[in-house]
Design an enzyme around this catalytic site. Structure first.
Site, PDB file in Angstrom:
ATOM      1  N   PHE A 180     -65.775  24.144  -6.828  1.00  0.00           N
ATOM      2  CA  PHE A 180     -65.121  22.864  -7.103  1.00  0.00           C
ATOM      3  C   PHE A 180     -64.623  22.271  -5.782  1.00  0.00           C
ATOM      4  O   PHE A 180     -64.385  23.005  -4.820  1.00  0.00           O
ATOM      5  CB  PHE A 180     -63.949  23.120  -8.066  1.00  0.00           C
ATOM      6  CG  PHE A 180     -63.307  21.885  -8.607  1.00  0.00           C
ATOM      7  CD1 PHE A 180     -63.960  21.110  -9.551  1.00  0.00           C
ATOM      8  CD2 PHE A 180     -62.041  21.489  -8.190  1.00  0.00           C
ATOM      9  CE1 PHE A 180     -63.364  19.969 -10.069  1.00  0.00           C
ATOM     10  CE2 PHE A 180     -61.437  20.351  -8.698  1.00  0.00           C
ATOM     11  CZ  PHE A 180     -62.109  19.579  -9.634  1.00  0.00           C
ATOM     12  N   THR A 182     -61.887  21.339  -4.432  1.00  0.00           N
ATOM     13  CA  THR A 182     -60.690  21.868  -3.770  1.00  0.00           C
ATOM     14  C   THR A 182     -60.854  23.308  -3.304  1.00  0.00           C
ATOM     15  O   THR A 182     -59.976  23.833  -2.614  1.00  0.00           O
ATOM     16  CB  THR A 182     -59.473  21.814  -4.710  1.00  0.00           C
ATOM     17  OG1 THR A 182     -59.763  22.556  -5.893  1.00  0.00           O
ATOM     18  CG2 THR A 182     -59.116  20.374  -5.052  1.00  0.00           C
ATOM     19  N   LYS A 183     -61.961  23.964  -3.671  1.00  0.00           N
ATOM     20  CA  LYS A 183     -62.138  25.370  -3.323  1.00  0.00           C
ATOM     21  C   LYS A 183     -62.549  25.529  -1.851  1.00  0.00           C
ATOM     22  O   LYS A 183     -62.644  24.561  -1.105  1.00  0.00           O
ATOM     23  CB  LYS A 183     -63.161  26.012  -4.249  1.00  0.00           C
ATOM     24  CG  LYS A 183     -62.741  26.051  -5.715  1.00  0.00           C
ATOM     25  CD  LYS A 183     -61.445  26.815  -5.915  1.00  0.00           C
ATOM     26  CE  LYS A 183     -61.194  27.190  -7.374  1.00  0.00           C
ATOM     27  NZ  LYS A 183     -61.019  26.051  -8.274  1.00  0.00           N
ATOM     28  N   ASN A 184     -62.835  26.770  -1.450  1.00  0.00           N
ATOM     29  CA  ASN A 184     -63.052  27.058  -0.029  1.00  0.00           C
ATOM     30  C   ASN A 184     -64.393  26.563   0.490  1.00  0.00           C
ATOM     31  O   ASN A 184     -64.599  26.507   1.711  1.00  0.00           O
ATOM     32  CB  ASN A 184     -62.899  28.551   0.217  1.00  0.00           C
ATOM     33  CG  ASN A 184     -61.470  29.013  -0.009  1.00  0.00           C
ATOM     34  OD1 ASN A 184     -60.673  28.304  -0.622  1.00  0.00           O
ATOM     35  ND2 ASN A 184     -61.127  30.181   0.486  1.00  0.00           N
ATOM     36  N   LEU A 185     -65.312  26.263  -0.383  1.00  0.00           N
ATOM     37  CA  LEU A 185     -66.503  25.473  -0.066  1.00  0.00           C
ATOM     38  C   LEU A 185     -66.899  24.779  -1.350  1.00  0.00           C
ATOM     39  O   LEU A 185     -66.479  25.188  -2.432  1.00  0.00           O
ATOM     40  CB  LEU A 185     -67.656  26.338   0.480  1.00  0.00           C
ATOM     41  CG  LEU A 185     -68.360  27.285  -0.501  1.00  0.00           C
ATOM     42  CD1 LEU A 185     -69.724  26.701  -0.892  1.00  0.00           C
ATOM     43  CD2 LEU A 185     -68.538  28.644   0.110  1.00  0.00           C
TER      44      LEU A 185
END
Length: 385
Positions: A180, A182-185
């Site tokens: 998603f 907002t995640k780290n990628l």
């Protein structure tokens, strides 16, 4: 940056855009070479565990539970400090959720609570790497020793993290990721399932592709014709298209940089907030190298709601992660009660996520720290009046 400073946001470059455009101009928009390439690239981050790309993080959990054979009569142990999908995707397969409390400091699944909750009906134990900090996987293995329960790592927050020097993705029987924004990628929407057992990986890949069996040596009627395909067990269409896998492959090339930027920002927060009264900074264990998806502070003395409201009014997009899963009405209606997981529930009452993403500037981070201090002082003064 003007307006609300978000708690998380994607980082998209011209290289990412070029990768997507190239995929759009290719012969494949879905289920093509970029999918295979993305899965292979992901496996380099999972210690070689095979990966199946899927349409989102919730789909990854559903696919993983299906691969594990979860069904009616089975129990799945889940911590309450997570997004609801960790539990609801198992409910969708007919499982009963058993909530086990979390450890103080990291707020990941407590192995002692797991040992107490495990029964002969336990099919899966789902650990959640809260905020990007790995759970204690060796202790969780020991807690379920002598049972047939599989260990699942919900690593929506922790791709690129390590536990005792071993990468997330290689620590559990099944691991799920979310991509998603907002995640780290990010792949916009997207996720993946990693499996250390080739049989589990095969089941995952089949379930995400409607259950189709195309291998002739496994079909019941293999001589039907070259077009023939069969469904032996029902699956769903959870495929991630080539165009989004192309974005993911481009993002993965910068994952190391993303992780380093998050670690640097976390260190700055730690230093800036070390002596701020009324706040506790995130804990961590010496054996973990977290991926730091979130920076979850604890606001003490019952002031979290007021601090949240004041920071939002000041344009700082703080967030609360998460409502304890067993508090959701859907679970309350099934008979789950507040008070059953006191560590998680106490943490929820204090938790506040500060903005954290790779492109967060030091000036904006200082703005967050100043706004937090102002909000705390105002809350303290109001309660003293």
């Amino acid at each position: 940056m003007t307006g609300l400073l978000p708690y998380g946001r994607q980082s998209v470059t011209d290289d990412d855009v070029a990768a997507v455009v190239a995929a759009l101009r290719s012969d494949w928009l879905t289920t093509g070479p970029q999918v295979d390439g993305f899965e292979a690239d992901l496996a380099r981050w999972t210690g070689g565990a095979g990966c199946a790309a899927v349409s989102n993080g919730t789909a990854a959990l559903h696919v993983a539970y299906a691969a594990a054979g979860v069904g009616p009569g089975d129990e799945v142990i889940v911590p309450p400090m997570t997004f609801v999908a960790t539990a609801s995707s198992a409910v969708a397969l007919g499982a009963k959720i058993v909530f086990a409390d979390v450890e103080d400091e990291t707020f990941t699944l407590d192995p002692a609570a797991v040992a107490a909750a495990t029964t002969g009906r336990t099919r899966v134990v789902s650990a959640v790497d809260y905020a990007g900090h790995p759970a204690d996987y060796d202790a969780l293995r020991a807690a379920t020793a002598g049972t047939d329960a599989l260990l699942l790592a919900d690593a929506a927050h922790s791709i690129g993290a390590t536990y005792r020097g071993r990468p997330v993705g290689s620590l559990a029987d099944l691991t799920t990721f979310s991509f998603f924004p907002t995640k780290n990628l990010t792949t916009a929407e997207g996720g993946a399932v990693a499996a250390t057992d080739p049989h589990l990986l095969k089941r995952a890949r089949r379930f995400r592709n409607i259950g189709l069996v195309r291998e002739r040596d496994e079909q019941r009627w293999p001589d039907e014709g070259g077009w023939h395909q069969e469904v032996h067990e029902f699956g769903l269409n959870y495929r991630l298209p080539d165009v989004l896998c192309a974005l993911g492959r481009s993002q993965l090339r910068r994952l190391g940089d993303f992780l380093a930027a998050r670690a640097r920002l976390v260190a700055r927060y730690d230093e800036a907030l070390a002596d701020l009264p009324g706040v506790l900074t995130p804990g961590r264990r010496s054996w973990a190298a977290p991926a730091w998806h979130l920076y979850p502070i604890r606001v003490l003395d019952g002031r979290r709601r007021e601090v949240y409201d004041r920071m939002r009014a000041a344009g700082i997009g703080v967030q609360v992660n998460y409502i304890p899963v067993h508090w959701h009405p859907a679970f309350a209606d099934l008979g789950y009660r507040r008070g059953s997981c006191p560590v998680a529930e106490s943490f929820y009452a204090q938790q506040l996520s500060l903005p954290l993403f790779p492109d967060l500037t030091e000036a904006d981070q200082d703005r967050v720290v100043d706004a937090l201090g102002t909000a705390l002082r105002a809350a303290t003064a109001r309660s003293a009046a």
